[in-house]
Design an enzyme around this catalytic site. Structure first.
Site, PDB file in Angstrom:
ATOM      1  N   HIS A   1       0.132  17.382  16.955  1.00  0.00           N
ATOM      2  CA  HIS A   1       0.881  18.405  16.205  1.00  0.00           C
ATOM      3  C   HIS A   1       0.337  19.807  16.458  1.00  0.00           C
ATOM      4  O   HIS A   1       0.735  20.754  15.775  1.00  0.00           O
ATOM      5  CB  HIS A   1       0.854  18.084  14.705  1.00  0.00           C
ATOM      6  CG  HIS A   1       1.560  16.801  14.391  1.00  0.00           C
ATOM      7  ND1 HIS A   1       2.915  16.724  14.156  1.00  0.00           N
ATOM      8  CD2 HIS A   1       1.104  15.518  14.333  1.00  0.00           C
ATOM      9  CE1 HIS A   1       3.262  15.479  13.938  1.00  0.00           C
ATOM     10  NE2 HIS A   1       2.174  14.717  14.044  1.00  0.00           N
TER      11      HIS A   1
ATOM     12  N   ASN B   1       9.731  16.955  13.879  1.00  0.00           N
ATOM     13  CA  ASN B   1       8.535  17.575  14.474  1.00  0.00           C
ATOM     14  C   ASN B   1       8.922  18.490  15.641  1.00  0.00           C
ATOM     15  O   ASN B   1       8.068  18.874  16.439  1.00  0.00           O
ATOM     16  CB  ASN B   1       7.582  16.498  14.983  1.00  0.00           C
ATOM     17  CG  ASN B   1       7.136  15.579  13.868  1.00  0.00           C
ATOM     18  OD1 ASN B   1       6.832  16.033  12.772  1.00  0.00           O
ATOM     19  ND2 ASN B   1       7.113  14.286  14.129  1.00  0.00           N
TER      20      ASN B   1
ATOM     21  N   LYS C   1       6.696  16.262  20.011  1.00  0.00           N
ATOM     22  CA  LYS C   1       6.663  17.136  18.822  1.00  0.00           C
ATOM     23  C   LYS C   1       7.129  18.540  19.260  1.00  0.00           C
ATOM     24  O   LYS C   1       8.304  18.728  19.477  1.00  0.00           O
ATOM     25  CB  LYS C   1       5.261  17.177  18.210  1.00  0.00           C
ATOM     26  CG  LYS C   1       4.526  15.844  18.210  1.00  0.00           C
ATOM     27  CD  LYS C   1       4.977  14.873  17.169  1.00  0.00           C
ATOM     28  CE  LYS C   1       4.055  13.661  17.119  1.00  0.00           C
ATOM     29  NZ  LYS C   1       4.713  12.420  16.796  1.00  0.00           N
TER      30      LYS C   1
ATOM     31  N   ASP D   1      -6.972  14.505  18.618  1.00  0.00           N
ATOM     32  CA  ASP D   1      -5.557  14.142  18.701  1.00  0.00           C
ATOM     33  C   ASP D   1      -4.776  15.409  18.359  1.00  0.00           C
ATOM     34  O   ASP D   1      -4.689  15.822  17.199  1.00  0.00           O
ATOM     35  CB  ASP D   1      -5.273  13.014  17.694  1.00  0.00           C
ATOM     36  CG  ASP D   1      -3.806  12.612  17.686  1.00  0.00           C
ATOM     37  OD1 ASP D   1      -2.976  13.346  18.254  1.00  0.00           O
ATOM     38  OD2 ASP D   1      -3.502  11.564  17.081  1.00  0.00           O
TER      39      ASP D   1
ATOM     40  N   GLU E   1      -7.862  14.938  14.136  1.00  0.00           N
ATOM     41  CA  GLU E   1      -6.618  15.562  14.590  1.00  0.00           C
ATOM     42  C   GLU E   1      -6.848  17.067  14.573  1.00  0.00           C
ATOM     43  O   GLU E   1      -7.770  17.546  13.903  1.00  0.00           O
ATOM     44  CB  GLU E   1      -5.453  15.192  13.641  1.00  0.00           C
ATOM     45  CG  GLU E   1      -5.053  13.740  13.780  1.00  0.00           C
ATOM     46  CD  GLU E   1      -3.931  13.295  12.843  1.00  0.00           C
ATOM     47  OE1 GLU E   1      -3.166  14.142  12.344  1.00  0.00           O
ATOM     48  OE2 GLU E   1      -3.840  12.078  12.598  1.00  0.00           O
TER      49      GLU E   1
ATOM     50  N   HIS F   1      -4.724   9.399  12.704  1.00  0.00           N
ATOM     51  CA  HIS F   1      -3.466   8.657  12.876  1.00  0.00           C
ATOM     52  C   HIS F   1      -3.677   7.144  13.073  1.00  0.00           C
ATOM     53  O   HIS F   1      -4.692   6.706  13.616  1.00  0.00           O
ATOM     54  CB  HIS F   1      -2.743   9.226  14.103  1.00  0.00           C
ATOM     55  CG  HIS F   1      -1.325   8.798  14.224  1.00  0.00           C
ATOM     56  ND1 HIS F   1      -0.906   7.894  15.163  1.00  0.00           N
ATOM     57  CD2 HIS F   1      -0.217   9.149  13.531  1.00  0.00           C
ATOM     58  CE1 HIS F   1       0.403   7.714  15.055  1.00  0.00           C
ATOM     59  NE2 HIS F   1       0.849   8.467  14.071  1.00  0.00           N
TER      60      HIS F   1
ATOM     61  N   SER G   1      -1.142  15.395  10.585  1.00  0.00           N
ATOM     62  CA  SER G   1       0.294  15.138  10.626  1.00  0.00           C
ATOM     63  C   SER G   1       0.934  15.079   9.257  1.00  0.00           C
ATOM     64  O   SER G   1       2.107  15.405   9.103  1.00  0.00           O
ATOM     65  CB  SER G   1       0.568  13.822  11.363  1.00  0.00           C
ATOM     66  OG  SER G   1      -0.031  12.744  10.680  1.00  0.00           O
TER      67      SER G   1
END
Ligand SMILES: Cc1ncc(COP(=O)(O)O)c(C=O)c1O
Length: 401
Positions: free
Chosen positions: A214, A56, A247, A211, A182, A142, A186
């Site tokens: 990423h 990542n 990440k 979230d 998110e 997640h 992910s």
């Protein structure tokens, strides 16, 4: 055999018989990049060098010499550990400087640092919600969010992945306290419809919690993440944003960002924050240096974007089937878990390391290769990767056969 030993053996046997046992491998760092075309991120395992398409570390910062120097300097200045939890003596000016920097970048009022994204999400969910609350979440959020919500006692309702219609229907029915998604997913790499979700949340008086593990560092024009992306689209914005430093920033730790009231509430109530040794000040200084480095070197984000475009174009030409992802996360769905492991192993034999992701990390029947692009991959790395993928998938009879 003791009951616990028997339980362990039974669970491991069940996993093994489904091809779902997990094991670790201790990697060695590759020697410094060779003056060769395939000079991208590599590591060594059992004496063999692998081209890494699975981390990542999207901007390639984890091996950046300037950041190793920044960490060294910070450790000399602050020491190698924080020495205590934040409310004792573990909170330093290095932590405060990082929090202030992140607030300026993301447009939030206040921030709170954690040692990992997993603990940040867990702390936020457990502290904010209780059994009186109903919370909505995308089907693919997640594990740390799910675990935190479960511990909070809140009623969780899931909506279909990235479905604004599904989210709207549930919001209208339940009048939820918050909606969680998110930004960049992910395991799928697609981006949540943040502007639409923020409008829906405003309409129903619910908080939007994102979230952004990423997203921060790579999402939006300057890589400033979810809230900045909403602002670029003139949308209402994100109430609470969780970002991680492991990440795109290539280091370690995480932050919850939101209103001053929320952060003060977490300082006084979040058990993960109160009863845990603080992130080391050296790591806080490192995350600040990494964020500045990324902003001062926009060619990294531009290079990543170019690499994503190159990879998806070459896959299209080679008929390697991808999901609709425009981010650094590029999954190839195989379906069967055992076949996914075999395909990943065949790629390893060619010197290419990609993630092999199985249930329960992804839904049953959707085991996949998870490829990730980095700004440090060269054109030759990407050509090699796509050629290897195409060869191995053809030999395996196609992704879904
Ligand atoms: C979407 C998402 N959130 C949170 C986390 C946890 O972050 P960390 O690795 O910093 O614990 C991850 C890590 O994989 C993630 O993918």
């Amino acid at each position: 055999m003791s009951p616990l030993t028997a339980k362990i053996a039974a669970r491991q046997y069940a996993l093994a018989s489904q091809g779902l046992l997990r094991r670790r491998q201790a990697l060695a760092v590759s020697p410094p990049a060779q003056p060769q075309a395939c000079a991208g991120p590599r590591f060594v395992l059992e004496g063999k060098s692998f081209l890494n398409f699975s981390s990542n570390d999207y901007l390639g910062l984890s091996l950046e010499p300037a950041l190793a120097d920044a960490l060294h300097l910070a450790a000399k200045r602050y020491g190698v550990g924080s020495g205590a939890s934040p409310l004792v003596t573990g909170y330093s000016e290095a932590h405060q400087a990082l929090e202030q920097h992140l607030c300026v970048l993301t447009g939030h009022e206040a921030a709170l640092l954690f040692c990992s994204g997993f603990s940040a999400n867990g702390a936020l969910m457990k502290t904010l919600f209780d059994a009186q609350d109903t919370v909505l979440a995308d089907k693919l959020v997640h594990a740390s969010v799910i675990d935190g919500l479960r511990d909070s006692g809140a009623t969780l309702k899931r909506f279909l992945h990235n479905s604004t219609e599904g989210a709207g229907r549930l919001l209208a029915r339940h009048g939820a306290a918050a909606l969680i998604t998110e930004s960049v997913f992910s395991m799928d790499g697609d981006i949540a419809p943040l502007a639409e979700l923020s409008a829906l949340c405003r309409q129903h008086g619910s908080w939007l919690i994102v979230d952004d593990a990423h997203g921060f560092g790579v999402l939006g024009e300057q890589g400033l993440g979810a809230n900045a992306l909403c602002q670029e689209a003139d949308a209402a914005g994100v109430d609470v944003q969780v970002i991680t430093f492991g990440k795109a920033l290539g280091c370690q730790g995480a932050a919850v960002l939101g209103s001053r009231e929320l952060i003060d509430f977490l300082v006084s109530n979040a058990r993960e924050y109160i009863y845990s040794t603080a992130l080391s000040p050296a790591n806080a200084a490192l995350a600040l240096a990494a964020s500045r480095f990324a902003l001062d070197n926009p060619q990294l984000l531009a290079g990543l974007t170019e690499n994503i475009g190159c990879f998806t174009r070459l896959c299209r030409e080679a008929k390697v089937p991808l999901l609709a992802s425009a981010t650094a996360i590029q999954p190839v769905i195989i379906g069967d878990a055992t076949k996914t492991m075999a395909v990943a192993q065949a790629l390893r034999e060619l010197g290419l390391w990609v993630g092999a992701i199985r249930p329960p990390t992804v839904p049953a029947g959707s085991a996949r290769l998870r490829l990730t692009l980095s700004a440090r991959h060269t054109r030759a790395d990407i050509e090699f990767c796509v050629a290897a993928l195409s060869q191995v998938l053809t030999q395996a009879g196609g992704p879904k056969s």
